[in-house]
Design a protein around this motif. Structure first.
Motif, short mmCIF file in Angstrom:
data_model
loop_
_atom_site.label_atom_id
_atom_site.label_comp_id
_atom_site.label_asym_id
_atom_site.label_seq_id
_atom_site.Cartn_x
_atom_site.Cartn_y
_atom_site.Cartn_z
N ALA A 17 0.83 -1.21 0.00
CA ALA A 17 0.00 0.00 0.00
C ALA A 17 0.86 1.26 0.00
O ALA A 17 0.59 2.21 -0.74
CB ALA A 17 -0.94 -0.01 1.20
N VAL A 18 1.91 1.29 0.80
CA VAL A 18 2.80 2.45 0.84
C VAL A 18 3.57 2.56 -0.47
O VAL A 18 3.78 3.66 -0.99
CB VAL A 18 3.74 2.37 2.06
N GLY A 19 3.98 1.43 -1.04
CA GLY A 19 4.67 1.45 -2.33
C GLY A 19 3.78 2.02 -3.43
O GLY A 19 4.25 2.77 -4.29
N PHE A 20 2.50 1.67 -3.40
CA PHE A 20 1.55 2.22 -4.36
C PHE A 20 1.46 3.74 -4.20
O PHE A 20 1.44 4.48 -5.19
CB PHE A 20 0.17 1.58 -4.16
N PHE A 21 1.42 4.22 -2.98
CA PHE A 21 1.35 5.66 -2.72
C PHE A 21 2.59 6.37 -3.24
O PHE A 21 2.49 7.41 -3.89
CB PHE A 21 1.16 5.92 -1.23
N VAL A 22 3.75 5.81 -2.98
CA VAL A 22 5.00 6.42 -3.45
C VAL A 22 5.03 6.44 -4.97
O VAL A 22 5.42 7.44 -5.58
CB VAL A 22 6.22 5.67 -2.86
N LEU A 24 2.47 6.51 -6.95
CA LEU A 24 1.48 7.50 -7.39
C LEU A 24 2.05 8.91 -7.28
O LEU A 24 1.89 9.72 -8.20
CB LEU A 24 0.22 7.35 -6.54
N ILE A 25 2.72 9.22 -6.20
CA ILE A 25 3.33 10.54 -6.02
C ILE A 25 4.41 10.77 -7.07
O ILE A 25 4.50 11.85 -7.67
CB ILE A 25 3.91 10.69 -4.59
N LEU A 26 5.24 9.77 -7.33
CA LEU A 26 6.27 9.89 -8.36
C LEU A 26 5.64 10.07 -9.74
O LEU A 26 6.13 10.86 -10.56
CB LEU A 26 7.19 8.68 -8.35
N GLY A 27 4.57 9.34 -10.01
CA GLY A 27 3.87 9.48 -11.29
C GLY A 27 3.31 10.88 -11.48
O GLY A 27 3.41 11.45 -12.57
N ILE A 28 2.74 11.43 -10.43
CA ILE A 28 2.23 12.81 -10.51
C ILE A 28 3.38 13.77 -10.76
O ILE A 28 3.27 14.70 -11.57
CB ILE A 28 1.45 13.17 -9.23
N GLY A 29 4.50 13.55 -10.10
CA GLY A 29 5.67 14.40 -10.31
C GLY A 29 6.19 14.33 -11.73
O GLY A 29 6.58 15.34 -12.31
N VAL A 30 6.18 13.15 -12.32
CA VAL A 30 6.65 12.99 -13.71
C VAL A 30 5.69 13.68 -14.68
O VAL A 30 6.12 14.35 -15.62
CB VAL A 30 6.81 11.50 -14.05
N GLY A 38 1.45 23.57 -10.52
CA GLY A 38 0.23 24.32 -10.79
C GLY A 38 -0.95 23.84 -9.96
O GLY A 38 -0.82 23.01 -9.06
N SER A 39 -2.12 24.37 -10.29
CA SER A 39 -3.30 24.01 -9.51
C SER A 39 -3.77 22.59 -9.82
O SER A 39 -4.25 21.89 -8.92
CB SER A 39 -4.43 25.01 -9.78
N THR A 40 -3.63 22.15 -11.05
CA THR A 40 -4.05 20.79 -11.40
C THR A 40 -3.17 19.75 -10.72
O THR A 40 -3.67 18.77 -10.19
CB THR A 40 -4.02 20.59 -12.93
N GLY A 41 -1.88 19.98 -10.72
CA GLY A 41 -0.97 19.07 -10.04
C GLY A 41 -1.18 19.07 -8.54
O GLY A 41 -1.08 18.03 -7.88
N GLY A 42 -1.48 20.25 -7.99
CA GLY A 42 -1.77 20.33 -6.56
C GLY A 42 -3.01 19.54 -6.19
O GLY A 42 -3.03 18.83 -5.18
N LEU A 43 -4.03 19.65 -7.03
CA LEU A 43 -5.24 18.86 -6.79
C LEU A 43 -4.96 17.36 -6.93
O LEU A 43 -5.53 16.55 -6.18
CB LEU A 43 -6.35 19.28 -7.75
N ALA A 44 -4.11 17.01 -7.86
CA ALA A 44 -3.74 15.60 -8.01
C ALA A 44 -3.01 15.09 -6.77
O ALA A 44 -3.26 13.97 -6.31
CB ALA A 44 -2.87 15.42 -9.26
N VAL A 46 -3.28 16.32 -3.68
CA VAL A 46 -4.27 16.25 -2.60
C VAL A 46 -5.14 15.01 -2.77
O VAL A 46 -5.43 14.29 -1.81
CB VAL A 46 -5.12 17.53 -2.53
N GLY A 47 -5.55 14.73 -4.01
CA GLY A 47 -6.33 13.53 -4.29
C GLY A 47 -5.56 12.26 -3.96
O GLY A 47 -6.13 11.30 -3.42
N ALA A 48 -4.25 12.25 -4.25
CA ALA A 48 -3.43 11.09 -3.93
C ALA A 48 -3.34 10.89 -2.42
O ALA A 48 -3.39 9.75 -1.93
CB ALA A 48 -2.04 11.25 -4.53
N ILE A 49 -3.21 11.97 -1.69
CA ILE A 49 -3.14 11.86 -0.22
C ILE A 49 -4.46 11.36 0.35
O ILE A 49 -4.48 10.48 1.23
CB ILE A 49 -2.72 13.21 0.39
N VAL A 50 -5.56 11.89 -0.16
CA VAL A 50 -6.89 11.44 0.31
C VAL A 50 -7.09 9.96 -0.03
O VAL A 50 -7.57 9.18 0.80
CB VAL A 50 -8.00 12.32 -0.29
N LEU A 51 -6.70 9.58 -1.24
CA LEU A 51 -6.80 8.18 -1.64
C LEU A 51 -5.95 7.30 -0.73
O LEU A 51 -6.38 6.22 -0.32
CB LEU A 51 -6.36 8.01 -3.10
#
Length: 65
Positions: A17-22, A24-30, A38-44, A46-51
């Motif tokens: 589960a933690v590996g999936f989160f990491v 996901l965060i790396l994917g958003i960064g890429v 930007g605002s879209t990346g910030g929302l992504a 926040v969505g990743a953290i909530v998920l």
């Protein structure tokens, strides 16, 4: 120190589960690396953290059985 099968299962599920989160965060960064977060990346993010919170809650309920 020997770990029983239940403890190994709990560790494995939590690490996945933690590996999936990491990942996901790396994917958003890429995805947002060139144009800035930007605002879209910030929302992504926040969505990743909530998920992550919901997934870890579900993992906790699953492992408590």
């Amino acid at each position: 120190m020997d770990l029983d099968e239940e403890a190994r299962r709990q560790i494995a599920v939590s690490v996945v589960a933690v590996g999936f989160f990491v990942a996901l965060i790396l994917g958003i960064g890429v995805v947002f690396a060139n144009s800035g977060l930007g605002s879209t990346g910030g929302l992504a993010l926040v969505g990743a953290i909530v998920l992550f919170i919901f997934v870890m809650a579900a993992v906790g309920v699953f492992l408590s059985d």
